[in-house]
Scaffold this active site. Structure first.
Site, PDB file in Angstrom:
ATOM      1  N   SER A  42      14.962  18.242  13.294  1.00 39.59           N
ATOM      2  CA  SER A  42      15.809  18.200  12.094  1.00 39.59           C
ATOM      3  C   SER A  42      15.434  19.307  11.109  1.00 39.59           C
ATOM      4  O   SER A  42      14.262  19.683  11.005  1.00 39.59           O
ATOM      5  CB  SER A  42      15.610  16.837  11.415  1.00 39.59           C
ATOM      6  OG  SER A  42      16.146  16.836  10.119  1.00 39.59           O
ATOM      7  N   TYR A  92      21.276  21.653   8.606  1.00 41.12           N
ATOM      8  CA  TYR A  92      22.011  21.223   7.407  1.00 41.12           C
ATOM      9  C   TYR A  92      22.340  22.477   6.636  1.00 41.12           C
ATOM     10  O   TYR A  92      21.501  23.389   6.543  1.00 41.12           O
ATOM     11  CB  TYR A  92      21.147  20.321   6.521  1.00 41.12           C
ATOM     12  CG  TYR A  92      21.159  18.875   6.933  1.00 41.12           C
ATOM     13  CD1 TYR A  92      22.351  18.203   7.152  1.00 41.12           C
ATOM     14  CD2 TYR A  92      19.972  18.161   7.075  1.00 41.12           C
ATOM     15  CE1 TYR A  92      22.362  16.869   7.527  1.00 41.12           C
ATOM     16  CE2 TYR A  92      19.980  16.823   7.444  1.00 41.12           C
ATOM     17  CZ  TYR A  92      21.179  16.185   7.670  1.00 41.12           C
ATOM     18  OH  TYR A  92      21.196  14.870   8.042  1.00 41.12           O
ATOM     19  N   HIS A 128      26.297   8.837  11.735  1.00 39.36           N
ATOM     20  CA  HIS A 128      24.948   9.087  11.202  1.00 39.36           C
ATOM     21  C   HIS A 128      24.130   7.785  11.209  1.00 39.36           C
ATOM     22  O   HIS A 128      23.389   7.480  10.277  1.00 39.36           O
ATOM     23  CB  HIS A 128      25.050   9.665   9.777  1.00 39.36           C
ATOM     24  CG  HIS A 128      23.959  10.644   9.449  1.00 39.36           C
ATOM     25  ND1 HIS A 128      24.158  12.000   9.393  1.00 39.36           N
ATOM     26  CD2 HIS A 128      22.650  10.464   9.137  1.00 39.36           C
ATOM     27  CE1 HIS A 128      23.019  12.605   9.059  1.00 39.36           C
ATOM     28  NE2 HIS A 128      22.098  11.687   8.908  1.00 39.36           N
ATOM     29  N   THR A 171      25.098  19.356  11.797  1.00 36.42           N
ATOM     30  CA  THR A 171      25.480  18.024  11.306  1.00 36.42           C
ATOM     31  C   THR A 171      26.524  18.192  10.211  1.00 36.42           C
ATOM     32  O   THR A 171      26.285  18.900   9.228  1.00 36.42           O
ATOM     33  CB  THR A 171      24.249  17.273  10.758  1.00 36.42           C
ATOM     34  OG1 THR A 171      23.294  17.153  11.801  1.00 36.42           O
ATOM     35  CG2 THR A 171      24.618  15.891  10.260  1.00 36.42           C
ATOM     36  N   LYS A 215      27.835  17.637  15.256  1.00 35.50           N
ATOM     37  CA  LYS A 215      27.453  16.215  15.217  1.00 35.50           C
ATOM     38  C   LYS A 215      27.990  15.535  13.964  1.00 35.50           C
ATOM     39  O   LYS A 215      27.813  16.042  12.855  1.00 35.50           O
ATOM     40  CB  LYS A 215      25.928  16.113  15.244  1.00 35.50           C
ATOM     41  CG  LYS A 215      25.390  14.698  15.098  1.00 35.50           C
ATOM     42  CD  LYS A 215      23.893  14.672  15.345  1.00 35.50           C
ATOM     43  CE  LYS A 215      23.312  13.292  15.099  1.00 35.50           C
ATOM     44  NZ  LYS A 215      23.268  12.947  13.674  1.00 35.50           N
TER      45      LYS A 215
HETATM   46  C1  GLV Z   1      18.984  12.466   7.138  1.00 39.52           C
HETATM   47  O1  GLV Z   1      19.577  13.005   8.003  1.00 39.52           O
HETATM   48  C2  GLV Z   1      19.091  11.074   6.867  1.00 39.52           C
HETATM   49  O2  GLV Z   1      19.951  10.404   7.460  1.00 39.52           O
HETATM   50  O3  GLV Z   1      18.293  10.583   6.049  1.00 39.52           O
END
Ligand code: GLV
Length: 379
Positions: free
Chosen positions: A107, A130, A276, A156, A252
């Site tokens: 991530s 991100y 998510h 994402t 995603k």
């Molecule tokens: C980050 O991607 C979260 O969902 O906290």
């Protein structure tokens, strides 16, 4: 680890071992957690069709994801602050994934940086992006992923603003994570976790520290994201990102057929049907409910992956039956990490592999490509 028979065993163990602030951060969802629950409930409602006297002696679980050979139709999803579930959590999870022959996705909000992980593992991993307001920083992140030879970029697209997770507010989750007196007392009761964190190489967002302003000030996670993430992100930025990256792109966070059609036209190698993990738009449909229409609309153009609520091999089988080519797990492996570091993640993957293998046999299919709606029943 042998006594850990299912993902729920790993979850219970992680809950005992990991301080509440970090366990809750991974475990919980946004607002009333309707979507979080729906992800599980809708999967559990799907019935598998038992078949008998079919020769299933030669079972094969290997396939490809976004062009990469894998031993199982599964990848480890990007997890923010993974390295606070266990010291160096990202390195440990990546090693477990690579030993098992499946992809690990790091991530942007990880604790170990891209370079930390690249220096500690043998094979390429995926990087999740991100998009921040500072586009120079975004470009630099992509360049760092290229330099580290990451094999796919996972963009994402469902977190331009943060859905509130009440537990993070109550638990005082901040950026960077701040150890308070209350947490210190709790840590005394979690010696294995504390030792792992002390051994770990970092305790903040490794990819961002030193690059992003505002990291010095302690903010709530929501305030920090509101200040840093770019809410103007749009389809035209996907082109820009794809151009900078040049390798396989995975988009995603899609839950809508119209969005999926658009994503398929970007030239992405794969899309991930995802809400998510019930951490963003509460009230949204479950990922598994959104899957069939999306797979039907774009499955012949782009590889369709699914995440959200996958806790077993039976769940993977359900998703494949409804049109996914592969799945991602997030919480399922984070519980393993909290329960036992690298061995715990390896165990989580092994559990799902074995459950998928057995469930395929009992539904009368030996090969992944033979899995279709015929393995499900309405009754
Ligand atoms: C980050 O991607 C979260 O969902 O906290």
């Amino acid at each position: 680890m042998r006594m850990m028979t299912c993902i729920e065993d790993l979850r219970r163990s992680a809950r005992r071992k990991v301080p509440r602030m970090f366990f809750d951060y991974a475990d919980r969802g946004s607002y009333a957690e309707e979507t979080l629950r729906r992800n599980r409930a809708d999967l559990e409602r799907i019935k598998l069709r038992q078949r008998v006297l079919v020769d299933v002696s030669q079972r094969e679980l290997a396939t490809t994801i976004a062009g990469e050979r894998v031993t199982l139709p599964l990848a480890l999803a990007p997890i923010g602050l993974c390295g606070m579930q266990w010291g160096d959590g990202e390195v440990l999870a990546c090693r477990a994934a690579q030993s098992a022959g499946i992809p690990f996705c790091l991530s942007t909000m990880s604790v170990c940086s891209i370079e930390d992980v690249a220096g500690a593992v043998e094979r390429p991993f995926w990087f999740q992006l991100y998009v921040m307001r500072d586009r120079g920083f975004v470009r630099a992140l992509i360049e760092r992923a290229v330099a580290a030879r990451c094999s796919a970029l996972v963009l994402t697209v469902d977190l331009q603003v943060l859905g509130q997770r009440h537990c993070d507010v109550r638990n005082g989750m901040t950026v960077p994570p701040e150890i308070r007196i209350r947490n210190l007392i709790e840590m005394a009761t979690k010696p294995a976790w504390t030792a792992s964190i002390l051994r770990g190489r970092r305790r903040t967002f490794g990819n961002l520290a030193g690059h992003i302003r505002g990291m010095e000030n302690v903010n709530s996670l929501a305030q920090w994201i509101a200040g840093q993430f770019d809410p103007s992100l749009s389809w035209k930025d996907v082109e820009w990102i794809r151009g900078l990256w040049g390798g396989p792109l995975i988009i995603k966070g899609l839950l809508d057929v119209e969005d999926a059609r658009r994503a398929a036209k970007t030239g992405a190698a794969a899309i991930v049907v995802s809400n998510h993990g019930g951490r963003q738009l509460d009230g949204a449909v479950s990922s598994i409910a959104a899957l069939p229409a999306i797979a039907e609309a774009v499955g012949s153009e782009v590889e369709v992956m699914l995440d959200g609520g996958i806790r077993s091999g039976q769940d993977v089988l359900r998703a494949l039956a409804l049109g996914a080519r592969s799945c991602m797990i997030g919480r399922a492996y984070v519980y393993g990490l909290g329960a036992g570091g690298e061995r715990g993640v390896a165990r989580a993957i092994e559990i799902i592999r074995s459950e998928l293998d057995v469930s395929m046999a009992l539904t009368g299919v030996a090969r992944l490509r033979d899995i279709g709606p015929q393995v499900l029943t309405q009754a």
